[in-house]
Write a protein that holds these residues in place. Sequence first.
Motif, short mmCIF file in Angstrom:
data_model
loop_
_atom_site.label_atom_id
_atom_site.label_comp_id
_atom_site.label_asym_id
_atom_site.label_seq_id
_atom_site.Cartn_x
_atom_site.Cartn_y
_atom_site.Cartn_z
N ILE A 188 3.43 37.72 83.82
CA ILE A 188 2.16 37.92 83.12
C ILE A 188 2.07 37.21 81.77
O ILE A 188 1.01 37.21 81.15
CB ILE A 188 1.88 39.42 82.90
N GLY A 189 3.16 36.61 81.32
CA GLY A 189 3.16 36.02 79.98
C GLY A 189 2.60 34.61 79.95
O GLY A 189 2.34 33.99 80.98
N GLY A 190 2.42 34.12 78.74
CA GLY A 190 2.02 32.74 78.54
C GLY A 190 3.24 31.88 78.26
O GLY A 190 4.38 32.37 78.24
N THR A 191 3.01 30.61 78.04
CA THR A 191 4.10 29.67 77.82
C THR A 191 5.04 30.13 76.71
O THR A 191 6.26 30.17 76.87
CB THR A 191 3.52 28.28 77.46
N ARG A 192 4.47 30.49 75.57
CA ARG A 192 5.28 30.88 74.42
C ARG A 192 6.04 32.18 74.68
O ARG A 192 7.20 32.33 74.30
CB ARG A 192 4.37 31.03 73.20
N GLN A 193 5.39 33.13 75.34
CA GLN A 193 6.02 34.42 75.59
C GLN A 193 7.22 34.28 76.52
O GLN A 193 8.25 34.93 76.31
CB GLN A 193 5.01 35.39 76.19
N VAL A 194 7.09 33.46 77.55
CA VAL A 194 8.21 33.25 78.47
C VAL A 194 9.37 32.58 77.74
O VAL A 194 10.53 32.99 77.86
CB VAL A 194 7.79 32.41 79.68
N ALA A 195 9.06 31.54 76.96
CA ALA A 195 10.11 30.83 76.21
C ALA A 195 10.80 31.76 75.22
O ALA A 195 12.03 31.73 75.07
CB ALA A 195 9.51 29.63 75.50
N ASP A 196 10.03 32.60 74.54
CA ASP A 196 10.62 33.54 73.57
C ASP A 196 11.52 34.54 74.28
O ASP A 196 12.58 34.92 73.75
CB ASP A 196 9.51 34.28 72.82
N ALA A 197 11.11 34.99 75.47
CA ALA A 197 11.93 35.94 76.22
C ALA A 197 13.26 35.32 76.61
O ALA A 197 14.31 35.96 76.54
CB ALA A 197 11.17 36.42 77.46
N VAL A 198 13.23 34.06 77.02
CA VAL A 198 14.48 33.37 77.36
C VAL A 198 15.36 33.20 76.13
O VAL A 198 16.58 33.40 76.18
CB VAL A 198 14.18 31.99 78.00
N ASN A 199 14.76 32.86 75.01
CA ASN A 199 15.54 32.68 73.78
C ASN A 199 16.24 33.97 73.37
O ASN A 199 17.36 33.95 72.87
CB ASN A 199 14.64 32.19 72.65
N LEU A 200 15.58 35.10 73.58
CA LEU A 200 16.22 36.39 73.28
C LEU A 200 17.46 36.58 74.13
O LEU A 200 18.50 37.03 73.65
CB LEU A 200 15.24 37.54 73.53
N VAL A 201 17.36 36.23 75.41
CA VAL A 201 18.51 36.36 76.30
C VAL A 201 19.65 35.45 75.83
O VAL A 201 20.81 35.85 75.78
CB VAL A 201 18.12 36.00 77.75
N LEU A 202 19.30 34.23 75.44
CA LEU A 202 20.31 33.25 75.05
C LEU A 202 21.00 33.61 73.74
O LEU A 202 22.12 33.15 73.47
CB LEU A 202 19.67 31.86 74.93
N GLN A 203 20.35 34.41 72.91
CA GLN A 203 20.93 34.77 71.61
C GLN A 203 21.95 35.89 71.70
O GLN A 203 22.70 36.13 70.77
CB GLN A 203 19.81 35.19 70.65
N VAL A 204 21.98 36.58 72.82
CA VAL A 204 22.89 37.71 72.98
C VAL A 204 24.17 37.25 73.66
O VAL A 204 24.13 36.47 74.61
CB VAL A 204 22.22 38.82 73.83
N ALA B 100 10.18 28.96 84.77
CA ALA B 100 9.73 27.57 84.68
C ALA B 100 8.37 27.39 85.34
O ALA B 100 7.50 26.68 84.81
CB ALA B 100 10.76 26.65 85.34
N GLU B 101 8.17 28.04 86.47
CA GLU B 101 6.88 27.93 87.16
C GLU B 101 5.76 28.52 86.31
O GLU B 101 4.66 27.97 86.23
CB GLU B 101 6.95 28.65 88.51
N ARG B 102 6.05 29.64 85.64
CA ARG B 102 5.04 30.26 84.79
C ARG B 102 4.68 29.35 83.62
O ARG B 102 3.50 29.19 83.27
CB ARG B 102 5.55 31.61 84.27
#
Length: 446
Positions: free
Chosen positions: A146-162, A177-179
């Motif tokens: 349901i997210g937009g481009t920025r929201q999906v990218a931010d969610a991935v960045n959160l995962v990568l920071q942990v 990527a499809e989203r």
Amino acid sequence: MVKRVSCVFAALLLTPVCALGGESRAFEEYNRAVAAAREGNARKALTGYMAALSDARFASEHPEAYYWAGQAAVLCRDARAAPLLEKALELCGDVEVRRRARYWLAEARVAGGDYSGALAALDGGETAAIYWNRTLLLRLRIMSEIGGTRQVADAVNLVLQVKDGDDGLARLLPAAAERIRSTGGWEDVRAFLVNVVKKAGPESRRTAAYIGAAEAVRAGKDDAVLEFLAAANDKSAAAALAGAVASMKKGDYDTAETAAAPLLNMENAKPAAVETARRVLVELHLRKSRPDAALAVLKESNEPPWRNEALIRVLRLAAGMEDWKSIIKAGGIEWLGELSPGEAAEMLYLSGWAYMKTGMSSEGARFFLRFAEHGSGRPEAPEALFLAAACFRDAGREDAAVAAMKLLTALYPDSVYAKASEGGEPAAIDVNDLAGDKSGVFGNEE
């Protein structure tokens, strides 16, 4: 025999620290449920918890049981999961139980397709520390829906920071990527995947590289394909694909096919590598004007958005070549439920022409009528009804032909096709006058 949850689920099935003391039947059921949970038997545990909660006094004195029952229900994919966990959040005073319940409530809502509700559950307060990584991955899954481009990218960045946060990321990258591609575009998805390649662990990095190569094929960016394949650090599959793309760039399609085709059946090849090989092969078949070969490859794809897009390209190519048999071979109707409205309309229209041009008039009429239904309001709709009538007449079904013409004059009275008919007779326009290149009728609609 009672089915048990998988090992993965069993590991998630945390149980109460200890059984409860008490002599009532409710306590007996609860303690049996605890024992079943410790064995990884979620279904039996759920049955026991629900039996205990049916005792009003027990439920009032031990509201945490709603949490344990809800957790077991999630693992069993039971529809009672969300109501049970909502009850736990409402009644339970234990902060840690509430934090755990919030995570599992989000899981339950995702399972039910309620992504907004799942996000609300995660945003409603802190989740348990033991579920921190899983919470981030769940949020990414939700954003990928349901997210937009920025929201999906931010969610991935959160995962990568942990630390160790990319555990499980690889399987979520295709949807993410499809989203991003659908809400942004090629440059957005490229930047996103480059970031993952730079920061993720080995498994996610390799998956991101192959997805990047596949997206580059989709965008027609041959140089970017090679860049992502180099980042995959996979000597066998990536090297073969790089060779195929390099040959394709030179127009040496036979060499490209020889390099890429074996990857479809390569033992132990990464799924993302196989999908990339599939896209490369479809692209080279399209460039070499071989719609039947492209169709054979894309039918095996597990990526519906790309597969559907490629199907329309194949149909357009075949129509431009008047290769009606390849369009028929595509199997029109079987794709209908997976295509977007625009894609479905184009498939029906071109299939109608294919059947009509190969003498299968009744089938042609059926596709033209389906197009008129799906494509009502489109400029081609009056023509489709006219062609349906012509096909019915050619098949000797005069009543159906007259009915189609009456529908045409009722729905599109001002169209040239309606005006050309008198009393259901399409006399003023010859079907052959409408023939020609149909590959560009719909332009480049998504």
